[in-house]
Design a protein around this motif. Structure first.
Motif: not given
Length: 933
Positions: A592-599, A601-602, A607-612
């Protein structure tokens, strides 16, 4: 993605505030004094006026000092449109002038012997030419006053703590002015170089010789209470004794409160043992090192992270001692809509202004409602005003309102529907000035330094704490630790859960306070990325939602890239969402967090990378915290923080932590300061016991002399009502301190006005039997030891001496004995009272004693308000105490020797030692309303 496989024992954002003493806010909403006309009132938070201001400093040390204060409502987002900070007027040649003050205050005017003289009147009567007598230490008196203000000291008056400590023999007058100047100078000297040790000798050349007593008083007070010379610098470490010379203290919990107390007590010479249930120190302050490929790493504060207000923050001082840098959290906090688009700045400002108006209306509403507002939630008031005013007219505006509501729930770690309308922001006036800051490398550095050389036993889960007159026993699993005293610094959530058993049970007053206070939740998702894609020009940004039930889910992001050592981003989860988050799978949360960030910044071409690496906190499920931090729930008030701070067991068991400080709750520095506070209290009790032991040994050699002393002292008792008389130590203001009660039987029991109806539960029969036992031919004096608090309760009993005796015997469960049976404990009390009376100044003679009134110490006039509460259990020892004998029919069994306890009716027991703390309310000037209690 590399998701965590463990439920981290993490905390939620633990937003901090300020330094220490000031007097508590009134328990009812009180309007804040208006600022100067050139400054808008809505943008200021002003320390409350002190009830004992000195007329000579009020115009110089203006409490509307040189900084603005971000209120609790702004913890997630800094307040905007704040006016520039303003300075006090400079003083010519550094020598203050003192024009007449328009406000009045209760002070003691030594020349007139009057109490409650107004400021102007006092100045005219007793201080006609004070400017010639005020000492001049340097030319920076105003600056030093501001420094002391940032440390929590009112600019022109003493704190209650100082008064109780006895820093001055008489309150008011020129001595108080000079004491304050000296106190402020010492604090300022400490702040100049917090890595060194401030000694008293540093001031001998600048403080006039005739003020040497004031220097001793101020210095001893500041050192013993932990306002100077604390922390982890080398100069302070050198002051630690090589071997402990004082009793053993057991501290439960190695959080900031426990660590602060441990270090201070070790410096005082106590033998300290800290028991910690976790595998690490720090408690709800936890910095985790996150690592990835290519040697990427970052320090993530998964618990308390922000140092809120750094002007007087003691943790800021510790950071300075360590040489660590603080990063100011920048004000810029853009908001993004549900679809990821930036919120229009004008719309953002419009809704924020409307939200602030709602809070202002809620504040006015609680003033109009009075005591009724205690049972109303902040959430219901805000939502009602919002609907009535129709502030949100479209979905985007409603989403913005929900974001601000989520931010408020983050600030309080609680649902708005559960926060008290009356007192949710009762700590705001004590918020500190200065920036909100991150510590480079995380707050774990502070924990590591504070834990150095402290004897901590890890993985010791405490399940039982026994306390009594002989000491304490702390049980952790199969191990039992014994000590002279114990400090319980576990979170409020643990106390609420009942996982620690107290023997005897805590007083009902404290149990109810634990139940009333709120303990909320905040969670985090920490993400280490391969690089910073969100930019380094801001430290926070927010995201809106169109669903009010999920308004707190990932509503705010903190960028730690500038301080963590790596590209670290943390998303916050507040309110109802924080509770649901506890059961959300970590993979779902991170997705969910990655989806928010992609919404966000993309669409900007980023480009929003995958977290390490990612970590999700679960503070509500952590058995050693069971939540994040405290708040004032509906039905609670700031008084409950004071109740939680009260010691029990006649100075054997103490309490510390953020939930024990009404001025700085829900803060890291509040926890730290509570540890310093309790270290001082524990040292004071230990010293008192040691002194009593020395007196006991000397008095045991001459019991007849003590009996004669007792007779002499009761010729002038401190309190009289009916057939009861009391003597007590006026120097010791602790409501738990000992007093000696004498009951005189010499005349037939007369019916009082309050005895219109017989009470089947009264001991009128007992009273009359005791009278007839001596055939009314001689006076019979019987005695018992009580606390000041119990004396006050006894005095308030209505219905005459018969009902008072009934309360004394059946409710308090005491034994009445002859003077020889009082024992060495009473002997020490008698000796200390005699010694004190021998040193009293003649000025105290003007404070004559009337029937049923207190004789006040050193001219200090205070009202004592006794809060209604249930009588507690009658035994507080480690072992059960046998009940006194009585015959089967409820009649008194006569004793041949009055040096033995008088037998009481069945059902009575010995005097309990768990005394309810009394609340102190100072006398207010005639032109100010006293707080509603």
């Amino acid at each position: 993605m590399n998701f965590p496989t463990e439920s981290s024992d993490l905390f939620a954002e633990f937003p901090p505030l300020e330094f220490y003493p000031f007097d508590p806010l009134p328990t009812s909403p009180t309007p804040i004094p208006p600022p100067p006309s050139s400054l808008p009132a809505e943008n200021l938070t002003v320390p409350p006026s002190d009830p004992n201001p000195n007329p000579n400093l009020s115009s110089v040390y203006n409490p509307l000092a040189a900084f603005t204060v971000p209120k609790k409502r702004r913890r997630g987002r800094s307040q905007r449109n704040v006016p520039p900070s303003f300075q006090l007027p400079t003083l010519p040649n550094g020598n203050p002038s003192f024009p007449p003050s328009s406000s009045s205050a209760s002070i003691y005017a030594p020349d007139s012997g009057e109490i409650g003289v107004g400021v102007a009147g006092a100045a005219a009567k007793s201080l006609p030419d004070i400017s010639d007598e005020i000492i001049v230490i340097n030319k920076e008196a105003t600056t030093e006053a501001l420094i002391a203000l940032s440390a929590g000291f009112p600019a022109d008056s003493l704190t209650d703590e100082e008064i109780d400590f006895g820093v001055l023999p008489v309150i008011g007058g020129i001595e108080q002015v000079n004491y304050i100047l000296i106190r402020n100078h010492i604090i300022a000297k400490w702040r100049e170089n917090v890595t060194g040790w401030v000694s008293k000798e540093m001031f001998l050349d600048v403080i006039p010789k005739h003020c040497s007593t004031l220097l001793d008083s101020a210095y001893n007070y500041l050192v013993s209470r932990g306002y100077i010379n604390f922390g982890v610098s080398a100069a302070i470490k050198e002051k630690f004794p090589t071997e402990p010379s004082k009793p053993t203290v057991i501290i439960i919990g190695a959080g900031l409160a426990g660590l602060a107390a441990a270090r201070q007590l070790m410096r005082f010479g106590f033998k300290v043992t800290v028991l910690e249930g976790r595998k690490r120190a720090g408690g709800r302050v936890y910095t985790k090192k996150m690592e990835g490929g290519n040697r990427l790493s970052a320090a993530a504060d998964l618990g308390g992270s922000v140092l809120t207000g750094t002007l007087g923050n003691p943790l800021g001082i510790v950071a300075r001692q360590l040489g660590h840098f603080l990063h100011k959290v920048r004000d810029k906090c853009p908001l993004y809509s549900v679809d990821g688009k930036p919120v229009n700045p004008d719309l953002d400002m419009k809704v924020e202004s409307a939200f602030n108006r709602l809070l202002d209306k809620a504040s006015r509403l609680r003033q109009l409602m009075g005591e009724v507002s205690v049972d109303v939630s902040l959430g219901s008031a805000l939502e009602t005003f919002r609907q009535v005013n129709g502030d949100a007219v479209n979905s985007e505006e409603m989403s913005l309102f929900n974001w601000h509501f989520a931010n408020l729930e983050y600030a309080n770690a609680g649902l708005l529907s559960k926060l008290s309308l009356a007192f949710w922001d009762q700590d705001d006036p004590y918020d500190m000035g200065g920036d909100h800051c991150f510590l480079h490398g995380g707050n774990g550095k502070l924990v590591q330094a504070l834990a150095e050389n402290v004897p901590i036993l890890y993985e010791k889960t405490v399940n039982t704490i026994r306390y009594g007159s002989d000491g304490v026993q702390v049980v952790a699993g199969s191990q039992v630790f014994e000590g002279d005293m114990a400090l319980c610094s576990v979170p409020l959530g643990v106390l609420k859960s009942g996982s620690i058993k107290f023997v005897p049970e805590l007083p009902q007053r404290k149990l109810e306070g634990i139940k009333r206070l709120g303990f909320g939740l905040l969670n985090k998702v920490a993400m280490l990325f391969p690089y910073v894609f969100w930019g380094t020009d801001l430290d926070t940004f927010g995201h809106l939602t169109d669903d009010s039930s999920t308004r707190g889910e990932f509503f705010l992001f903190y960028s730690y890239a500038t301080v963590a050592g790596g590209p670290l981003l943390i998303a916050l989860v507040a309110g109802e969402s924080a509770v649901k988050f506890e059961s959300m799978p970590p993979t779902d949360a991170v997705t969910k967090v990655i989806q928010i960030l992609k919404g966000i910044y993309e669409p900007q071409g980023v480009t929003v990378p995958e977290p390490i690496q990612t970590v999700c906190t679960r503070w509500g499920s952590d058995p050693f915290s069971l939540g994040s931090y405290s708040n004032v729930a509906v039905g609670a008030s700031g008084d409950d923080y004071d109740i939680l701070a009260e010691s029990v067991g006649d100075g054997r068991l103490f309490f510390a932590g953020e939930a024990t400080t009404r001025r700085y709750p829900a803060t890291m520095h509040g926890a730290f300061l509570s540890g310093l506070r309790e270290a001082a209290n524990m040292a004071q009790y230990a010293h008192a016991r040691s002194s009593r032991m020395r007196i006991d040994r000397s008095l045991s050699k001459n019991a007849h002399s003590c009996a004669s002393l007792l007779t002499d002292l009761f010729r002038e008792p401190d309190l009289e009502f009916g057939s009861f008389a009391v003597i007590f130590s006026q120097k010791n203001s602790d409501p738990k301190s000992s007093a000696i009660l004498r009951v005189t039987f010499n005349e037939p029991h007369k019916k009082s006005h309050g005895d219109s109806k017989p009470d089947q539960h009264s001991n009128k029969l007992l009273f009359q039997q005791l009278q007839s036992h001596f055939n009314q031919q001689q006076q019979l004096h019987v005695y018992t030891l009580l606390s000041k608090q119990q004396v006050l309760e006894l005095r308030e009993v209505r219905g005459g001496d018969g009902m008072r005796l009934n309360f004394l015997i059946e409710k308090l469960g005491v034994k009445l004995i002859g003077r020889k049976g009082l024992g060495p404990t009473a002997d020490s009390v008698v000796a200390s009272i005699k010694a004190e009376r021998g040193k009293r100044k003649p000025a105290s003679a003007s404070l004559g004693v009337k029937s049923g009134t207190w004789k006040h110490k050193s001219g200090v006039l205070k009202q004592k308000v006794i809060r209604k509460a249930k009588i507690m259990r009658k035994s507080s020892g480690l072992a059960p105490i046998p009940k006194p004998s009585a015959n089967g029919n409820g009649k008194v069994t006569e004793e041949r020797s009055m040096d033995q306890p008088i037998s009481l009716p069945t059902g009575t027991g010995q005097i309990h030692t768990e005394i309810m703390k009394q609340e102190e309310v100072r006398v207010f000037p005639s032109d100010r309303a006293a707080p509603q209690l």
